[in-house]
Design a protein around this motif. Structure first.
Motif, PDB file in Angstrom:
ATOM      1  N   VAL A  21      -5.977   1.687   0.287  1.00  0.00           N
ATOM      2  CA  VAL A  21      -4.813   0.489   0.023  1.00  0.00           C
ATOM      3  C   VAL A  21      -4.994  -0.350   1.305  1.00  0.00           C
ATOM      4  CG1 VAL A  21      -2.567   0.296  -0.369  1.00  0.00           C
ATOM      5  CG2 VAL A  21      -3.336   2.457  -0.859  1.00  0.00           C
ATOM      6  N   GLY A  22      -5.677  -1.223   1.070  1.00  0.00           N
ATOM      7  CA  GLY A  22      -5.811  -2.408   2.070  1.00  0.00           C
ATOM      8  C   GLY A  22      -5.209  -3.736   1.580  1.00  0.00           C
ATOM      9  N   VAL A  30      -6.577  13.543  -4.602  1.00  0.00           N
ATOM     10  CA  VAL A  30      -6.341  11.917  -4.261  1.00  0.00           C
ATOM     11  C   VAL A  30      -6.153  11.750  -3.019  1.00  0.00           C
ATOM     12  CG1 VAL A  30      -5.355   9.774  -4.982  1.00  0.00           C
ATOM     13  CG2 VAL A  30      -5.462  11.630  -6.905  1.00  0.00           C
ATOM     14  N   VAL A  31      -7.131  11.327  -2.328  1.00  0.00           N
ATOM     15  CA  VAL A  31      -7.105  10.708  -0.760  1.00  0.00           C
ATOM     16  C   VAL A  31      -6.458   9.410  -0.686  1.00  0.00           C
ATOM     17  CG1 VAL A  31      -8.379  10.613   1.307  1.00  0.00           C
ATOM     18  CG2 VAL A  31      -9.022  12.543  -0.419  1.00  0.00           C
ATOM     19  N   PHE A  32      -5.544   9.131  -0.031  1.00  0.00           N
ATOM     20  CA  PHE A  32      -4.922   7.715   0.190  1.00  0.00           C
ATOM     21  C   PHE A  32      -5.103   7.376   1.507  1.00  0.00           C
ATOM     22  CE2 PHE A  32      -2.445   9.544  -3.365  1.00  0.00           C
ATOM     23  CZ  PHE A  32      -2.572   8.474  -4.064  1.00  0.00           C
ATOM     24  N   LEU A  33      -5.728   6.150   1.677  1.00  0.00           N
ATOM     25  CA  LEU A  33      -6.174   5.722   3.068  1.00  0.00           C
ATOM     26  C   LEU A  33      -5.954   4.164   3.164  1.00  0.00           C
ATOM     27  CD1 LEU A  33      -9.089   4.708   2.788  1.00  0.00           C
ATOM     28  CD2 LEU A  33      -9.640   7.218   2.799  1.00  0.00           C
ATOM     29  N   GLY A  34      -6.195   3.416   4.057  1.00  0.00           N
ATOM     30  CA  GLY A  34      -5.899   1.993   4.507  1.00  0.00           C
ATOM     31  C   GLY A  34      -4.864   1.922   5.136  1.00  0.00           C
ATOM     32  N   ASN A  35      -4.736   0.763   5.750  1.00  0.00           N
ATOM     33  CA  ASN A  35      -3.752   0.482   6.688  1.00  0.00           C
ATOM     34  C   ASN A  35      -2.238   0.016   6.005  1.00  0.00           C
ATOM     35  OD1 ASN A  35      -4.611   0.580   9.399  1.00  0.00           O
ATOM     36  ND2 ASN A  35      -6.021  -0.878   9.080  1.00  0.00           N
ATOM     37  N   PHE A  36      -2.036   0.152   4.590  1.00  0.00           N
ATOM     38  CA  PHE A  36      -0.862  -0.095   4.255  1.00  0.00           C
ATOM     39  C   PHE A  36      -0.078   1.065   4.636  1.00  0.00           C
ATOM     40  CE2 PHE A  36       1.780   1.061   0.494  1.00  0.00           C
ATOM     41  CZ  PHE A  36       2.814   0.213   0.321  1.00  0.00           C
ATOM     42  N   LEU A  37      -0.889   2.217   4.705  1.00  0.00           N
ATOM     43  CA  LEU A  37      -0.146   3.579   5.031  1.00  0.00           C
ATOM     44  C   LEU A  37       0.310   3.591   6.522  1.00  0.00           C
ATOM     45  CD1 LEU A  37      -2.307   5.834   2.534  1.00  0.00           C
ATOM     46  CD2 LEU A  37       0.238   4.698   2.387  1.00  0.00           C
ATOM     47  N   ARG A  38      -0.201   2.605   7.464  1.00  0.00           N
ATOM     48  CA  ARG A  38       0.013   3.012   8.799  1.00  0.00           C
ATOM     49  C   ARG A  38       1.580   2.788   8.963  1.00  0.00           C
ATOM     50  NH1 ARG A  38       1.032   0.110  13.350  1.00  0.00           N
ATOM     51  NH2 ARG A  38       1.448  -1.977  12.204  1.00  0.00           N
ATOM     52  N   GLU A  66      -5.641  10.620   9.064  1.00  0.00           N
ATOM     53  CA  GLU A  66      -4.903  10.287  10.097  1.00  0.00           C
ATOM     54  C   GLU A  66      -5.578   9.001  10.623  1.00  0.00           C
ATOM     55  OE1 GLU A  66      -2.667  11.479  11.822  1.00  0.00           O
ATOM     56  OE2 GLU A  66      -2.363  13.719  11.175  1.00  0.00           O
ATOM     57  N   HIS A  67      -6.918   8.648  10.526  1.00  0.00           N
ATOM     58  CA  HIS A  67      -7.533   7.298  11.188  1.00  0.00           C
ATOM     59  C   HIS A  67      -7.226   6.220  10.017  1.00  0.00           C
ATOM     60  CE1 HIS A  67      -9.202   9.917  13.873  1.00  0.00           C
ATOM     61  NE2 HIS A  67      -9.433   8.821  14.824  1.00  0.00           N
ATOM     62  N   GLU A  68      -6.352   6.384   9.102  1.00  0.00           N
ATOM     63  CA  GLU A  68      -5.983   5.485   8.070  1.00  0.00           C
ATOM     64  C   GLU A  68      -6.806   4.295   7.610  1.00  0.00           C
ATOM     65  OE1 GLU A  68      -2.665   4.871  10.619  1.00  0.00           O
ATOM     66  OE2 GLU A  68      -1.341   6.121   9.682  1.00  0.00           O
TER      67      GLU A  68
END
Ligand SMILES: Nc1ncnc2c1ncn2[C@@H]1O[C@H](COP(=O)(O)OP(=O)(O)OP(=O)(O)O)[C@@H](O)[C@H]1O
Ligand SMILES: CC(C)(CO)[C@@H](O)C(=O)NCCC(=O)O
Length: 445
Positions: A256-257, A383-391, A418-420
């Motif tokens: 999620v960018g 399901v692995v969620f990442l991207g800076n939207f989650l920061r 952790e490293h979003e």
């Protein structure tokens, strides 16, 4: 509160005050050709026809996205400093690897300049108005290509990219002959400008390859990189539980960018982009700016945390008076995002924080719904969620966790890292290193 999709299926700022960068240090002007090429460099023709030193790589060692084995072969060692850059639609992510040792083949002036850059980067946590080093994510004593060192994580808005290039040119960063590894759409969009302004070739990597490579590396080298939420909606019982995804293939990755990409990852080397949506992080921020007057992501998230989306969204209970039992739709499910805003009275009373929360819930629900359908389609349960939207966005992470669990009746798990937003930047640095191993794209001794 249960709010997910309504059916169970489916001024760089950065470096803009770089005075301190050079304070008291004599930075060699290497935009001019050196009188003689240094050992370890060849002369490469610039478009203008003059010659500038360029790196000459002298060894091919074990490399790869595990950080490279510490083999007896001499490790691949391009000139320092080593950067990986992910130039996205909203943010530039810069990963800087600081090796523990300085190797003799680095010419003296490179070492000096590297030290200066190192000092500037590591003694500050902010750069100019908008550059930030995420010191809490720093990783010490990690291996890259047989070298141990520290990984630093820095970000700034993509809108400051031109300033960054200009300052890199005027302040000495670009005088180093190291190759810049870059990924993300901006690696393509800015390639020409970087070449024209700084005469640096970008080593471009595809963003999906870089992302997968970065996930693999950080998962391997950071003990508690991935986790899930237990009891996500109960503040008194909610806790983060480590869950390594190292051998948990296959899984879905939802990045999620600005927009959202969905990948099916079947192994370290087998993956594909299976879906995407334009309703992502930039949608959240864009709509919040429009509706609430928030100016930054942090402001928008802080507003959302104080708001109540039920003043804005129409719920199942607003339509049914309770649950829609036949299809197991609880009354507090959102039936229509922003559905109350048709009513002039409610519109007048909607507070900025309620609107911000409703935008967050809308975007998150949509992402969750899509992730769920992709997982069902691929018959995958993680399901692995990442991207800076989650920061700094526990609200969305908990909403995704709960909804994933609820709608799958406990079968699917939402995992977070952790490293979003930094996986692409790490991965492109590793991709570059492993090309050296494969003997592609490097100049031989
Ligand atoms: N300081 C910030 N400034 C702007 N956006 C931020 C910030 N912190 C978090 N975000 C959120 O992160 C999103 C960008 O995430 P990320 O950096 O992962 O994507 P990107 O690489 O810029 O986008 P894309 O991959 O779509 O090109 C923004 O749209 C916003 O929702
Ligand atoms: C365009 C990218 C890949 C850039 O990272 C990303 O923003 C995205 O996946 N957007 C969604 C595009 C789509 O609708 O599939």
């Amino acid at each position: 509160m249960l709010s997910w999709f309504s059916h169970p299926y489916p001024s760089l700022g950065v470096f803009d005050d770089m005075q301190d960068f050079e304070e008291g240090v004599d930075v060699p002007d290497r935009s001019k050709p050196a009188s003689a090429p240094k050992p370890g460099h060849v002369l490469a023709a610039s478009p203008a026809g003059d010659h500038v030193p360029r790196p000459r790589y002298t060894s091919r060692s074990a490399a790869g996205s595990d950080g490279g084995s510490l083999s007896s072969e001499a490790p691949f060692h391009p000139p320092m400093p080593w950067f990986g850059m992910d130039i996205g639609g909203s943010l530039v992510k810069l990963v800087y690897f600081e090796p523990e040792e300085v190797l003799p083949q680095d010419a003296e002036q490179d070492v000096e300049l590297s030290r200066t850059i190192h000092k500037y980067l590591t003694s500050n946590k902010t750069y100019g108005d908008t550059g930030i080093r995420d010191a809490h994510l720093e990783m010490r004593r990690v291996p890259i290509n047989g070298h141990f060192g520290t990984l630093h994580f820095i970000r700034f808005p993509s809108s400051a990219m031109e300033k960054f290039i200009f300052l890199a040119k005027t302040k000495g960063l670009s005088a180093l002959s190291s190759t810049i590894c870059a990924t993300g759409g901006g690696a393509f969009a800015y390639e020409k400008l970087i070449k024209q302004s700084v005469n640096l070739d970008l080593h471009k990597s595809d963003e999906i390859d870089s992302l997968v490579s970065g996930i693999h590396y950080l998962e391997l080298n950071h003990p508690e990189e991935s986790y899930f939420f237990e009891n996500p909606l109960d503040d008194s019982k909610c806790r983060k539980v480590p869950l390594s995804i190292r051998d948990l293939y296959p899984y879905i990755v939802v990045n999620v960018g600005s927009g959202v990409s969905v990948l099916l990852v079947e192994s370290r080397t087998k993956y594909q982009r299976v879906w995407g949506t334009s309703i992502g992080g930039a949608t959240f921020l864009g709509l919040c700016c429009l509706l609430t007057g928030a100016k930054t992501f942090d402001e928008a998230i802080a507003l959302a945390a104080k708001g109540d989306h039920r003043h804005v969204d129409k719920l199942v209970r607003d339509i049914y008076g309770g649950d829609y039992g036949r299809f197991q739709l609880p009354g507090d499910t959102v039936a229509a995002s922003f559905g109350h805003m048709l009513d002039p009275e409610r519109r007048k009373n909607a507070k900025p924080e309620d609107l911000a929360r409703a935008v967050l819930v809308t975007v998150t629900n949509n992402i969750g719904s899509m992730a769920m359908m992709c997982a069902m389609n691929a018959k995958v349960d993680k399901v692995v969620f990442l991207g800076n939207f989650l920061r700094i966005n526990d609200l969305s992470m908990k909403q995704l966790s709960h909804a994933m669990d609820f709608w799958s009746k406990g079968k699917f798990k939402a995992v977070f890292l952790e490293h979003e937003g930094y996986f692409g930047a790490v991965g492109c640095l590793l991709e570059y290193m492993s090309l050296a191993k494969a003997g592609t794209g490097v100049v031989d001794a």
